[in-house]
Enzyme design. Sequence first.
Site, PDB file in Angstrom:
ATOM      1  N   LYS A   1       0.943  -1.167  -0.006  1.00  0.00           N
ATOM      2  CA  LYS A   1      -0.202   0.073   0.132  1.00  0.00           C
ATOM      3  C   LYS A   1       0.780   1.333  -0.059  1.00  0.00           C
ATOM      4  O   LYS A   1       1.843   1.140   0.910  1.00  0.00           O
ATOM      5  CB  LYS A   1      -1.093   0.014   1.169  1.00  0.00           C
TER       6      LYS A   1
ATOM      7  N   LYS B   1     -12.532  -7.928  -8.154  1.00  0.00           N
ATOM      8  CA  LYS B   1     -13.121  -8.367  -6.925  1.00  0.00           C
ATOM      9  C   LYS B   1     -14.410  -8.663  -7.213  1.00  0.00           C
ATOM     10  O   LYS B   1     -15.264  -8.294  -7.760  1.00  0.00           O
ATOM     11  CB  LYS B   1     -13.076  -7.166  -5.802  1.00  0.00           C
TER      12      LYS B   1
END
Length: 337
Positions: free
Chosen positions: A112, A221
Amino acid sequence: MTGSPDLPDVSDLLERAQVVALPMRVRFRGVDVREAVLFEGPSGWGEFAPFVEYDDREASRWLASAIEAAYAAWPDPRREVVPVNATVPAVGPDDVPAVLARFDGCATAKVKVAESGQTLADDLDRVAAVRDTMGPSARIRVDANGGWSLDEAVEAIGKLAAYDLEYAEQPCATVDELARLRKALARNGIDVPVAADESIRKAEDPLLVARLEAADLVVVKVAPLGGVARALEIVEACGLPAVVSSALDTSVGIAAGVALAAALPGLDHACGLGTVSLFERDVARQPLRPRGGVLVPGRAEPDREALAALAAPDERQRWWRERLVRCHALLADGSPR
């Protein structure tokens, strides 16, 4: 039966619903406790867990995915195992080795970056620590969640490229910015592919990325796209290599992601389906954490004692049940698609 099942009655879902709250080991995506609604149907368990800030229209896709999991069959797998990446939150470099140690055998890490309140120097230190810990043969990808402007992305990716990035995921927020970024990286001789995530799963038109040549690959997703069958349709229509990722799912939701990854015609990249390792405790008897860097397709079976121990407080139970009712009404009206 594969694909979209008939919509069950909302009273049936409410009767089956179990609302859980899973504490995180490390704050991730601004979340310290991850809440989810789980319910069991004739095909197995489904998970309804849109992030709390999402509106009902967006959240209703997550309910459609949960209903598909509980009331329909997933496609047959094309592969016996799915490679998985480690996920490194926006932690300091000293914490990186401990995070990576939770992902057994993973040879790829997603890191991240562009976290609010942090700097590019923080990102560089974190990615450097990942490279030092995993060694030169590991694959490293970064995920900015759309946090950079076009100019910031060019600068950041140019500097992060020193660590041999596999790709940069959603470096900018809009599809137009992603398209311009790819051209800017090419002009500057920065050989880092661009992946689209939010520009697929949060878009009214998830195929715009392919039409504008805004990405080299897509991150999909299951829950935000409305289920495994719908996600397969979108991947096929995009015509780009796909990586399957999770949205801080419990093992129930991860199982759907593994089903999608196992059913893809091609799979050239490790998938972001190892995030159960970020929870202090999971709902399943056998949590879907990577072993030897892979996950095996199959259903997740929650443990009744874990469901009881992780039950959300009464006020959160009410909040999620009311949300489920609103999203069910949208599905009953035929939206969204």
